[in-house]
Design a protein around this motif. Sequence first.
Motif, PDB file in Angstrom:
ATOM      1  N   SER A  98       7.211  -1.249  12.044  1.00  0.00           N
ATOM      2  CA  SER A  98       8.220  -0.393  11.988  1.00  0.00           C
ATOM      3  C   SER A  98       9.654  -1.027  12.215  1.00  0.00           C
ATOM      4  O   SER A  98      10.700  -0.548  12.078  1.00  0.00           O
TER       5      SER A  98
ATOM      6  N   LYS B 134      -0.089   0.654  22.493  1.00  0.00           N
ATOM      7  CA  LYS B 134       0.390  -0.392  23.199  1.00  0.00           C
ATOM      8  C   LYS B 134      -0.627  -0.522  24.562  1.00  0.00           C
ATOM      9  O   LYS B 134      -0.940   0.509  25.111  1.00  0.00           O
TER      10      LYS B 134
ATOM     11  N   GLN C 273       8.536  -6.694  14.042  1.00  0.00           N
ATOM     12  CA  GLN C 273       6.997  -6.421  14.133  1.00  0.00           C
ATOM     13  C   GLN C 273       6.295  -7.237  12.845  1.00  0.00           C
ATOM     14  O   GLN C 273       5.231  -7.580  13.086  1.00  0.00           O
TER      15      GLN C 273
ATOM     16  N   ASN D 254      -4.159  -0.249  15.136  1.00  0.00           N
ATOM     17  CA  ASN D 254      -3.537  -0.007  16.189  1.00  0.00           C
ATOM     18  C   ASN D 254      -3.771   1.329  16.639  1.00  0.00           C
ATOM     19  O   ASN D 254      -3.102   1.897  17.554  1.00  0.00           O
TER      20      ASN D 254
ATOM     21  N   ARG E 103       3.347  11.083  15.470  1.00  0.00           N
ATOM     22  CA  ARG E 103       1.831  11.130  14.826  1.00  0.00           C
ATOM     23  C   ARG E 103       1.287  12.293  15.880  1.00  0.00           C
ATOM     24  O   ARG E 103       0.044  12.521  15.565  1.00  0.00           O
TER      25      ARG E 103
ATOM     26  N   ASP F  51       0.866  -1.169  -0.016  1.00  0.00           N
ATOM     27  CA  ASP F  51      -0.010   0.097  -0.239  1.00  0.00           C
ATOM     28  C   ASP F  51       0.800   1.241  -0.119  1.00  0.00           C
ATOM     29  O   ASP F  51       1.607   1.468   0.725  1.00  0.00           O
TER      30      ASP F  51
ATOM     31  N   GLN G 116     -10.756   1.822   1.470  1.00  0.00           N
ATOM     32  CA  GLN G 116      -9.690   1.795   2.802  1.00  0.00           C
ATOM     33  C   GLN G 116     -10.465   2.646   3.597  1.00  0.00           C
ATOM     34  O   GLN G 116     -10.740   3.592   3.482  1.00  0.00           O
TER      35      GLN G 116
ATOM     36  N   GLY H  44      -2.742   4.100  15.324  1.00  0.00           N
ATOM     37  CA  GLY H  44      -1.633   4.788  15.146  1.00  0.00           C
ATOM     38  C   GLY H  44      -0.420   4.295  16.162  1.00  0.00           C
ATOM     39  O   GLY H  44       0.645   5.014  16.200  1.00  0.00           O
TER      40      GLY H  44
ATOM     41  N   SER I 204       5.440   5.393  16.850  1.00  0.00           N
ATOM     42  CA  SER I 204       4.558   6.013  15.814  1.00  0.00           C
ATOM     43  C   SER I 204       3.817   6.855  16.556  1.00  0.00           C
ATOM     44  O   SER I 204       3.282   8.035  16.100  1.00  0.00           O
TER      45      SER I 204
ATOM     46  N   SER J  89     -10.482   6.010  -0.869  1.00  0.00           N
ATOM     47  CA  SER J  89     -10.258   6.351   0.644  1.00  0.00           C
ATOM     48  C   SER J  89     -10.542   7.635   1.054  1.00  0.00           C
ATOM     49  O   SER J  89      -9.959   8.545   0.305  1.00  0.00           O
TER      50      SER J  89
HETATM   51  N1  LIG Z   1      -6.142   5.341   3.239  1.00  0.00           N
HETATM   52  C1  LIG Z   1      -5.678   6.260   4.321  1.00  0.00           C
HETATM   53  O1  LIG Z   1      -5.931   7.291   4.338  1.00  0.00           O
HETATM   54  C2  LIG Z   1      -4.651   5.449   5.187  1.00  0.00           C
HETATM   55  C3  LIG Z   1      -4.225   6.421   6.279  1.00  0.00           C
HETATM   56  C4  LIG Z   1      -3.454   5.708   7.323  1.00  0.00           C
HETATM   57  C5  LIG Z   1      -2.550   4.683   6.875  1.00  0.00           C
HETATM   58  N2  LIG Z   1      -2.748   3.957   5.921  1.00  0.00           N
HETATM   59  C6  LIG Z   1      -2.054   2.567   5.392  1.00  0.00           C
HETATM   60  O2  LIG Z   1      -2.006   1.602   6.481  1.00  0.00           O
HETATM   61  C7  LIG Z   1      -0.733   1.463   7.069  1.00  0.00           C
HETATM   62  C8  LIG Z   1      -0.972   1.112   8.252  1.00  0.00           C
HETATM   63  O3  LIG Z   1      -1.505   2.311   9.026  1.00  0.00           O
HETATM   64  P1  LIG Z   1      -1.022   2.551  10.312  1.00  0.00           P
HETATM   65  O4  LIG Z   1       0.592   2.812  10.411  1.00  0.00           O
HETATM   66  O5  LIG Z   1      -1.829   3.866  10.791  1.00  0.00           O
HETATM   67  O6  LIG Z   1      -1.257   1.298  11.190  1.00  0.00           O
HETATM   68  P2  LIG Z   1      -1.482   1.152  13.009  1.00  0.00           P
HETATM   69  O7  LIG Z   1      -1.394  -0.257  12.955  1.00  0.00           O
HETATM   70  O8  LIG Z   1      -2.519   1.923  13.436  1.00  0.00           O
HETATM   71  O9  LIG Z   1      -0.081   1.596  13.361  1.00  0.00           O
HETATM   72  C9  LIG Z   1       1.143   1.211  13.178  1.00  0.00           C
HETATM   73  C10 LIG Z   1       2.079   0.927  14.293  1.00  0.00           C
HETATM   74  O10 LIG Z   1       1.569  -0.083  15.226  1.00  0.00           O
HETATM   75  C11 LIG Z   1       2.674  -0.696  15.943  1.00  0.00           C
HETATM   76  N3  LIG Z   1       3.010  -1.876  15.233  1.00  0.00           N
HETATM   77  C12 LIG Z   1       2.629  -2.311  14.315  1.00  0.00           C
HETATM   78  N4  LIG Z   1       2.815  -3.664  14.050  1.00  0.00           N
HETATM   79  C13 LIG Z   1       3.152  -4.178  15.288  1.00  0.00           C
HETATM   80  C14 LIG Z   1       3.377  -5.236  16.040  1.00  0.00           C
HETATM   81  N5  LIG Z   1       3.392  -6.503  15.463  1.00  0.00           N
HETATM   82  N6  LIG Z   1       3.557  -5.565  17.189  1.00  0.00           N
HETATM   83  C15 LIG Z   1       3.478  -4.172  18.129  1.00  0.00           C
HETATM   84  N7  LIG Z   1       3.100  -3.077  17.657  1.00  0.00           N
HETATM   85  C16 LIG Z   1       3.148  -3.118  16.253  1.00  0.00           C
HETATM   86  C17 LIG Z   1       3.788   0.159  15.377  1.00  0.00           C
HETATM   87  O11 LIG Z   1       4.146   1.138  16.186  1.00  0.00           O
HETATM   88  P3  LIG Z   1       5.823   1.877  16.752  1.00  0.00           P
HETATM   89  O12 LIG Z   1       6.346   1.927  15.518  1.00  0.00           O
HETATM   90  O13 LIG Z   1       5.580   2.980  17.792  1.00  0.00           O
HETATM   91  O14 LIG Z   1       6.369   0.422  17.496  1.00  0.00           O
HETATM   92  C18 LIG Z   1       3.474   0.636  14.039  1.00  0.00           C
HETATM   93  O15 LIG Z   1       4.155   2.102  13.603  1.00  0.00           O
HETATM   94  C19 LIG Z   1      -0.053   2.641   6.571  1.00  0.00           C
HETATM   95  O16 LIG Z   1       1.354   2.137   6.606  1.00  0.00           O
HETATM   96  C20 LIG Z   1      -0.679   3.075   5.209  1.00  0.00           C
HETATM   97  O17 LIG Z   1       0.046   2.330   4.274  1.00  0.00           O
HETATM   98  C21 LIG Z   1      -3.730   4.318   4.776  1.00  0.00           C
END
Ligand SMILES: NC(=O)c1ccc[n+]([C@@H]2O[C@H](COP(=O)([O-])OP(=O)(O)OC[C@H]3O[C@@H](n4cnc5c(N)ncnc54)[C@H](OP(=O)(O)O)[C@@H]3O)[C@@H](O)[C@H]2O)c1
Length: 305
Positions: free
Chosen positions: A271, A201, A275, A196, A216, A38, A168, A198, A212, A146
């Motif tokens: 990240s 934990k 993970q 998650n 953010r 993505d 999305q 953003g 993150s 989205s």
């Molecule tokens: N369409 C849209 O408007 C839109 C908006 C947002 C995102 N997205 C897409 O969706 C993807 C994911 O979104 P998001 O980053 O907001 O997701 P999220 O799942 O809410 O947050 C990701 C954060 O969760 C933690 N994490 C992830 N995997 C983990 C694991 N296995 N164990 C523990 N902690 C974990 C990490 O935090 P730490 O780094 O702090 O450890 C990571 O940076 C983005 O990369 C993007 O491609 C789309």
Amino acid sequence: MNPTALFLGTAMWAWTVEKAQAFQLLDDFYAAGYRQIDAATNYPINKNSADFRAAEKILFEWIKVHGISDLKVLMKVGSINNLYTPEHNLSPSFLHIMHNEYQNLLDNQLDEFMIHWDNRDDIQLIRASLEALNHIRQQGVKIGLSGIKHPEHYAQLNRDFGFDFDIQFKHNLLYSDYERYSDFQGKPRFLAYGMNAGGLKFKAKQYHANSSTTVRGVSADQHQGFLNQVEECLTKYNQASELPPLSRFNQCSMVFAYYSPDIKGLLIGPSSTEQLKDSIHFFQGLEKGHHRALYNALRQLQENG
Ligand SMILES: NC(=O)c1ccc[n+]([C@@H]2O[C@H](COP(=O)([O-])OP(=O)(O)OC[C@H]3O[C@@H](n4cnc5c(N)ncnc54)[C@H](OP(=O)(O)O)[C@@H]3O)[C@@H](O)[C@H]2O)c1
């Protein structure tokens, strides 16, 4: 029914995730057999204009270095900066320019072309965008949505166009956009992001310097009461389950999203390599039907909360 898709998210690349780490994530994701990525023109949305398009550049470089030809990239377009402002361009000419751009950069690895934020309340302008997307669809690219402020306009116009949109949507234990897209419910077309919330934990000590949530501006303290309730729910589930115990908020987040109605795919945003491997391993358990009872308990908690 098709299996739930797993997408590797790129929103934090060139922000908290440096190029070498992103390369490693791509290596491991690809080696595990997954192909869906993505991306968006405006990643990372870190309000530093020098980084506009920096995340996709990492992806294109990795593809070139490794001679990859079988990725499926979902590219979100429309934003004209990475400053987190609502400005966007969804005019037919801009959509065609962006499609040509990504067709040149990705060739047949451009799998899906998605509108990324539309705040417009003008049905004629939206129709013009859909006409452009109709031409783009005819070139073999899937079309998605989205961040749509008025999904009802899209639903109404789509009676003429018949798009089978992927959508999305932000979807997690604290917040979900699912109800806003009620016109599109009833079919697995929804790709969950922000699972998650953003990067929340369970415990303060689980955050790290470059977390993150910190970059953010997500306030973890504000949600601590709810996180405690989720953790209690998990403890009760573990006591009743024969599967190895779960311990992290990310696991609850993935369970909740995976079993939600109309889900077509999950967007993970690891990240670190650890993970990524953890999320892939956990996802594969969900594919075997693990933890459905936890979903039911989390759903109840969410509805009561
Ligand atoms: N369409 C849209 O408007 C839109 C908006 C947002 C995102 N997205 C897409 O969706 C993807 C994911 O979104 P998001 O980053 O907001 O997701 P999220 O799942 O809410 O947050 C990701 C954060 O969760 C933690 N994490 C992830 N995997 C983990 C694991 N296995 N164990 C523990 N902690 C974990 C990490 O935090 P730490 O780094 O702090 O450890 C990571 O940076 C983005 O990369 C993007 O491609 C789309």
